[in-house]
Design an enzyme around this catalytic site. Structure first.
Site, PDB file in Angstrom:
ATOM      1  N   LEU A  15      27.760  48.736 -77.344  1.00 25.27           N
ATOM      2  CA  LEU A  15      28.784  48.325 -78.306  1.00 25.27           C
ATOM      3  C   LEU A  15      28.161  47.866 -79.622  1.00 25.27           C
ATOM      4  O   LEU A  15      28.683  48.152 -80.700  1.00 25.27           O
ATOM      5  CB  LEU A  15      29.643  47.205 -77.706  1.00 25.27           C
ATOM      6  CG  LEU A  15      30.410  47.541 -76.430  1.00 25.27           C
ATOM      7  CD1 LEU A  15      31.232  46.328 -75.972  1.00 25.27           C
ATOM      8  CD2 LEU A  15      31.318  48.749 -76.627  1.00 25.27           C
ATOM      9  N   ASP A  34      18.277  42.092 -81.942  1.00 19.40           N
ATOM     10  CA  ASP A  34      18.162  42.455 -80.534  1.00 19.40           C
ATOM     11  C   ASP A  34      16.941  41.739 -79.974  1.00 19.40           C
ATOM     12  O   ASP A  34      16.152  41.163 -80.729  1.00 19.40           O
ATOM     13  CB  ASP A  34      18.048  43.964 -80.347  1.00 19.40           C
ATOM     14  CG  ASP A  34      18.672  44.408 -79.022  1.00 19.40           C
ATOM     15  OD1 ASP A  34      19.866  44.785 -79.025  1.00 19.40           O
ATOM     16  OD2 ASP A  34      17.991  44.346 -77.976  1.00 19.40           O
ATOM     17  N   TYR A 155      29.519  36.331 -64.694  1.00 15.36           N
ATOM     18  CA  TYR A 155      29.938  37.095 -65.875  1.00 15.36           C
ATOM     19  C   TYR A 155      31.338  36.689 -66.315  1.00 15.36           C
ATOM     20  O   TYR A 155      31.588  36.463 -67.512  1.00 15.36           O
ATOM     21  CB  TYR A 155      29.883  38.587 -65.559  1.00 15.36           C
ATOM     22  CG  TYR A 155      30.251  39.481 -66.716  1.00 15.36           C
ATOM     23  CD1 TYR A 155      29.402  39.588 -67.817  1.00 15.36           C
ATOM     24  CD2 TYR A 155      31.427  40.217 -66.703  1.00 15.36           C
ATOM     25  CE1 TYR A 155      29.735  40.414 -68.881  1.00 15.36           C
ATOM     26  CE2 TYR A 155      31.761  41.048 -67.765  1.00 15.36           C
ATOM     27  CZ  TYR A 155      30.910  41.143 -68.851  1.00 15.36           C
ATOM     28  OH  TYR A 155      31.248  41.963 -69.907  1.00 15.36           O
TER      29      TYR A 155
END
Length: 249
Positions: A15, A34, A155
């Site tokens: 994404l 990143d 999560y």
């Protein structure tokens, strides 16, 4: 020459990469974050890569400070960095590993929080536009925040926290003209999904009512661009899932 920029975390793939490429095509310059710095030849023109462990508050502070020096202003943040290891509360080997749970929280929740705080601090010094806006923050929640499946307890908890941060952030930052919106994506065709066997991918895709397929990351990126340009969107968690409602497993 410096320029106006948008910070995108998790920009190397999935994404985040779709967002980076979409926004660059619209004329935005990207500060691409990143875990490992993205090579210059893998970045759109006018963008710059930064290595940053978003779970580390000091690393985020230092990185965003450097971004602030490299760009004239940061007018947007898009948080796409995240991890999604699966583990049951009580599995065959015993209770859920506490360190794994903490790692998911560190990346998905604290990572988002660190970036929001540091970027908002920069944005509040921007010159406001004609509507008084100084910046916009877009975070990534998940449909798991609302319909977490078996094995997704860490999560789901992390993405529930991201969703819950959205309105308080929007209310607080309104006084400085900064908007905060979250997207809760469904099942997208990202590297994580691409690594699964084709029959598994097809089974998951079949659970999406319409369109009955894995969602395209470019659709996520298009929504991010719309949020950036639509100044009325604020304090909302937007589902992007093809009407998917996750089953227990």
């Amino acid at each position: 020459m410096k320029q106006m920029g948008i910070v995108v975390s998790g920009a190397a793939s999935g994404l985040g990469r779709a967002v980076m490429e979409n926004l660059a095509a619209q004329g935005y310059s990207i500060a691409a974050l990143d875990l490992n710095e993205i090579a210059a030849d893998q970045l759109p023109e006018g963008s710059k890569g930064y290595a940053c462990d978003v779970s580390n508050a000091s690393a985020v502070k230092a990185t965003i400070a450097q971004v602030g020096q490299d760009f004239d202003a940061i007018t947007g943040l898009v948080c796409c960095a995240g991890i999604a290891p699966g583990s049951k509360l009580v599995g065959r080997s015993g209770p859920h590993d506490a360190d794994l749970f903490a790692k998911v929280m560190a990346v998905n929740v604290f990572g988002t929080f660190h970036l929001m705080a540091e970027c908002a601090a920069l944005m509040q010094g921007n010159e406001p536009d004609e509507d008084g806006q100084r910046g916009v923050i877009v975070t990534t929640a998940s449909v798991a925040a609302f319909e977490g499946q078996i094995g997704q307890i860490a999560y789901a908890a992390s993405k529930g926290a991201v969703a819950a941060m959205t309105l308080p952030a929007a209310r607080e930052l309104a006084r400085t003209g900064i908007r905060a919106v979250s997207i809760a994506p469904g099942v997208f065709d990202t590297p994580m999904m691409q690594g699964m066997p084709e029959e598994v991918r097809a089974s998951i895709a079949a659970t999406v009512p319409f369109p009955p397929k894995l969602c395209d990351p470019q659709d996520f990126a298009s929504l991010v661009h719309h949020i950036i340009t639509n100044k009325t969107l604020n304090g909302e968690v937007i589902r992007l899932d093809g009407a998917l409602r996750m089953a227990p497993k």
